[in-house]
Enzyme design. Structure first.
Site, PDB file in Angstrom:
ATOM      1  N   GLY A   1       0.837  -1.191   0.000  1.00 58.47           N
ATOM      2  CA  GLY A   1       0.000   0.000   0.000  1.00 58.47           C
ATOM      3  C   GLY A   1       0.866   1.233   0.000  1.00 58.47           C
ATOM      4  O   GLY A   1       1.026   1.922  -1.004  1.00 58.47           O
TER       5      GLY A   1
ATOM      6  N   ASN B   1       8.089  -0.729   7.778  1.00 55.05           N
ATOM      7  CA  ASN B   1       7.755   0.325   8.738  1.00 55.05           C
ATOM      8  C   ASN B   1       6.924  -0.225   9.902  1.00 55.05           C
ATOM      9  O   ASN B   1       6.370   0.542  10.689  1.00 55.05           O
ATOM     10  CB  ASN B   1       7.015   1.487   8.062  1.00 55.05           C
ATOM     11  CG  ASN B   1       5.823   1.013   7.236  1.00 55.05           C
ATOM     12  OD1 ASN B   1       5.208   0.002   7.550  1.00 55.05           O
ATOM     13  ND2 ASN B   1       5.502   1.752   6.188  1.00 55.05           N
TER      14      ASN B   1
ATOM     15  N   TRP C   1       0.648  -1.257   8.853  1.00 51.26           N
ATOM     16  CA  TRP C   1      -0.163  -0.947   7.671  1.00 51.26           C
ATOM     17  C   TRP C   1      -0.233   0.573   7.651  1.00 51.26           C
ATOM     18  O   TRP C   1      -1.123   1.184   8.223  1.00 51.26           O
ATOM     19  CB  TRP C   1      -1.566  -1.566   7.805  1.00 51.26           C
ATOM     20  CG  TRP C   1      -1.582  -3.056   7.962  1.00 51.26           C
ATOM     21  CD1 TRP C   1      -1.762  -3.771   9.118  1.00 51.26           C
ATOM     22  CD2 TRP C   1      -1.428  -4.021   6.920  1.00 51.26           C
ATOM     23  NE1 TRP C   1      -1.726  -5.117   8.863  1.00 51.26           N
ATOM     24  CE2 TRP C   1      -1.533  -5.313   7.516  1.00 51.26           C
ATOM     25  CE3 TRP C   1      -1.212  -3.943   5.541  1.00 51.26           C
ATOM     26  CZ2 TRP C   1      -1.422  -6.486   6.788  1.00 51.26           C
ATOM     27  CZ3 TRP C   1      -1.113  -5.111   4.816  1.00 51.26           C
ATOM     28  CH2 TRP C   1      -1.221  -6.371   5.431  1.00 51.26           C
ATOM     29  N   ASN C   2       0.728   1.210   6.961  1.00 51.73           N
ATOM     30  CA  ASN C   2       1.028   2.596   7.296  1.00 51.73           C
ATOM     31  C   ASN C   2       0.054   3.607   6.716  1.00 51.73           C
ATOM     32  O   ASN C   2      -0.185   4.651   7.321  1.00 51.73           O
ATOM     33  CB  ASN C   2       2.463   2.942   6.871  1.00 51.73           C
ATOM     34  CG  ASN C   2       3.099   3.927   7.824  1.00 51.73           C
ATOM     35  OD1 ASN C   2       2.880   3.839   9.037  1.00 51.73           O
ATOM     36  ND2 ASN C   2       3.854   4.874   7.302  1.00 51.73           N
ATOM     37  N   ILE C   3      -0.510   3.348   5.544  1.00 51.10           N
ATOM     38  CA  ILE C   3      -1.521   4.291   5.046  1.00 51.10           C
ATOM     39  C   ILE C   3      -2.700   4.327   6.023  1.00 51.10           C
ATOM     40  O   ILE C   3      -3.191   5.405   6.392  1.00 51.10           O
ATOM     41  CB  ILE C   3      -1.988   3.902   3.629  1.00 51.10           C
ATOM     42  CG1 ILE C   3      -0.932   4.303   2.597  1.00 51.10           C
ATOM     43  CG2 ILE C   3      -3.314   4.575   3.280  1.00 51.10           C
ATOM     44  CD1 ILE C   3      -1.339   4.038   1.168  1.00 51.10           C
ATOM     45  N   GLU C   4      -3.151   3.155   6.448  1.00 51.28           N
ATOM     46  CA  GLU C   4      -4.271   3.101   7.390  1.00 51.28           C
ATOM     47  C   GLU C   4      -3.869   3.665   8.749  1.00 51.28           C
ATOM     48  O   GLU C   4      -4.691   4.290   9.436  1.00 51.28           O
ATOM     49  CB  GLU C   4      -4.761   1.659   7.540  1.00 51.28           C
ATOM     50  CG  GLU C   4      -5.503   1.116   6.333  1.00 51.28           C
ATOM     51  CD  GLU C   4      -4.592   0.786   5.159  1.00 51.28           C
ATOM     52  OE1 GLU C   4      -3.362   0.676   5.360  1.00 51.28           O
ATOM     53  OE2 GLU C   4      -5.123   0.626   4.042  1.00 51.28           O
TER      54      GLU C   4
ATOM     55  N   ASP D   1       0.354   8.723  -2.199  1.00 53.10           N
ATOM     56  CA  ASP D   1      -1.038   8.289  -2.236  1.00 53.10           C
ATOM     57  C   ASP D   1      -1.785   8.728  -0.986  1.00 53.10           C
ATOM     58  O   ASP D   1      -2.959   9.130  -1.058  1.00 53.10           O
ATOM     59  CB  ASP D   1      -1.122   6.768  -2.375  1.00 53.10           C
ATOM     60  CG  ASP D   1      -0.959   6.299  -3.813  1.00 53.10           C
ATOM     61  OD1 ASP D   1      -0.950   7.162  -4.719  1.00 53.10           O
ATOM     62  OD2 ASP D   1      -0.835   5.085  -4.034  1.00 53.10           O
TER      63      ASP D   1
END
Length: 571
Positions: A392, A468, A471-474, A543
């Site tokens: 993601g 990282n 789930w870094n976008i979330e 994104d």
């Protein structure tokens, strides 16, 4: 004809098609066919999960331009493959999926692993066939091969058929093989009509700011695209399904000014490309309100879906561009100043990006930027390399920063977990070239056990886990929009390098940016290899910054969504 079984006949037909490698997982319902294809000389790449088999077939089809085959067993074997089949369907990749099913005498009796397989996969296949009689075997197999290659609907994509286990061991007779059905099928290459070419040429001559957007068909027509771009004084934008076909040596290639090119063009030409969410559905909120579209493709989704073109030309990209070039398509009044300005702006942004890729940009915890990892991977890539991006957060960094070499990623379905199987397939297909997959740590977990497949099959790929621990976008979304209520987004403490070593692969962990380059070189020398790189979770990807995590109602990203609402409000 020498006496043979149905399974042996199927294997012979696949050999005649040029299939050299099949991906799959063994099981009782397909064991006769599993044995037959191996004895026929087809390499069987055995995987740890059926989805990985279809992912590998998908990657092979995209890189080779040829039909690729996955073989999965009945029931859960087939359902395990469904996500990967969906991904191949959205990507329009020519994959043939073959499965077994319960023996005919047990049909409808609650047999082991007996479910409505055809009905499950019908919405995600170009064609679905279930064969129950030996005299139908080759004709139906031939038909599904043709469908996967685009000869049935005009669109390439997965096709499916299955056979009851008891049929596979039946003896075949001469009368069971239709004339010519054993001959190989070729990918559809339809020629355009002269009238459509003439209308397209007229549209091109009347335009001054032309932007070409390449879809998957550009992989097979790169030379024709280069010639066309030069003749038409056109700019070019690629997409994940065509990246690497056109590269930095083409002056009109301007990926760094994508948004501006789309909004300022007066003619957009799509080459085998859907106007999906990645292209704002062709909306006037994303493109100029006065722009005209010339759409070139072989199916409705490439020609008229979402937004009709002023001219729609049915035909292969190679055939259409060849016809247009021969017709003399130079615009009557090209805006050369705009062309030059766009090229300068692209070069300026590319230099700024290169600076970012070379800087570790350590965060407050001392962790390097994901961009720095992308820059280090670029140093490994050659003209013959294959790069893969999966995840993601990291997909967003990679899509912007990776060199334009032959490239595969999650695709428009956003299907996490493709990275490891894609890279294995690429390494088997191109054993003499470097294959590097850049994979988010969350995404790596979907198919990490396929590292074992890489080891067993000698697939010399490098898997760079950009870790990282989230789930870094979330995670950013929960922090910013949900008052910091972090639920199910942290993935701390995993040692992916140790997992790799336990499976027989080379594995290293990198925390110091100064050690990354040497670690990647060692990985290339000792592939298959996993390099587990700890990176900043504070960095926000393009994104995320565009608002993708919010899933806006009208467009995929925030600015386009706002522009869409403004457009409707003004009417």
């Amino acid at each position: 004809m020498a006496e043979m079984t149905v399974a042996q006949l199927i294997a012979e037909r696949l050999v005649s098609q040029g299939v050299r490698r099949i991906f799959g997982l063994c099981g009782g319902h397909i064991q006769p066919l599993w044995d037959a294809v191996a004895l026929a000389g087809i390499e069987v790449v055995d995987v740890r999960h059926e989805a990985a088999a279809v992912y590998m077939a998908h990657a092979t089809a995209d890189l080779s331009g040829e039909l690729s085959v996955a073989l999965v067993t009945a029931g859960p074997g087939l359902t395990n493959a469904v996500t990967a089949m969906s991904n191949a369907f959205v990507a329009r990749s020519p994959v043939l999926v073959i499965s077994g099913r319960a023996p005919r005498p047990q049909t409808g009796m609650g047999a082991m692993q007996d479910i409505a397989q055809a009905e499950i996969v019908r919405p995600i296949c170009r064609l679905v066939e279930q064969v129950s009689e030996r005299h139908h075997v080759i004709s139906r197999l031939d038909k599904t091969i043709a469908a996967a290659l685009g000869a049935v609907t005009g669109a390439t994509g997965p096709a499916y058929l299955d056979f009851p286990t008891d049929l596979l061991v039946e003896t075949v007779h001469d009368a069971d093989i239709p004339a010519l059905a054993m001959e190989p099928r070729e990918a559809a290459e339809p020629a355009p009509s002269q009238s459509a070419v003439a209308r397209a040429a007229q549209l091109i001559r009347a335009s001054s700011r032309i932007v070409v957007i390449g879809g998957r068909s550009v992989r097979a027509a790169a030379d024709e695209v280069r010639t066309f771009l030069d003749a038409a004084h056109a700019l070019y934008l690629d997409s994940g399904e065509s990246r690497g076909a056109i590269r930095d040596d083409v002056p009109g290639f301007v990926p760094a000014v994508r948004g501006r090119a789309m909004s300022e063009a007066d003619l957009v030409i799509t080459l085998g490309r859907r106007l999906d969410f990645q292209l704002g559905y062709g909306s006037p909120a994303v493109f100029s309100p006065d722009v005209r579209f010339l759409r070139i493709g072989t199916s409705f989704e490439e020609l008229g879906e979402t937004r009709r073109g002023e001219v729609e030309v049915y035909g292969s990209t190679r055939a259409v561009l060849t016809a247009l070039t021969e017709d003399g398509l130079t615009p009557e009044a090209p805006d050369l100043d705009w062309l030059t300005d766009m090229q300068k702006a692209n070069a300026h942004r590319a230099r700024k990006l290169q600076t970012k890729l070379q800087s570790p940009e350590l965060d407050s915890d001392g962790r390097m930027s994901p961009n720095f990892v992308i820059g280090a991977v670029n140093d490994l890539l050659t003209d013959g390399s294959v790069a893969i991006a999966d995840g993601g957060d990291i997909l967003s960094f990679a899509r912007v920063g990776l060199k334009p070499v032959d490239y595969l990623d999650c695709g428009a379905l956003g299907c996490l977990g493709v990275g490891v199987p894609f890279a294995i397939a690429a390494a088997l297909h191109r054993p003499d070239e470097s294959v590097v997959a850049v994979i988010g740590d969350g995404s790596f977990g979907f198919t990490a056990m396929e590292i074992d497949t890489a080891v067993r099959r000698g697939a010399r790929a490098v898997f760079v886990v950009v870790n990282n621990e989230a789930w870094n976008i979330e995670r950013h979304d929960q922090a910013d929009r949900f008052d910091g209520n972090l639920v199910g987004v942290d993935l701390p403490g995993c040692r992916y390098d140790q997992l790799a070593r336990s499976l027989g692969a080379h594995g290293e962990r990198v925390e110091d940016p100064g050690e990354l380059g040497d670690a990647l070189k060692r990985a290339i020398d000792n592939a298959p290899a996993v390099v587990d790189v700890l990176v900043s979770r504070q960095a926000k990807s393009p994104d995320y910054l565009s608002g993708l995590a919010e899933v806006p109602p009208r467009q995929a990203v925030g600015p386009w969504n706002a522009a869409e609402f403004k457009r409707y409000a003004s009417q």
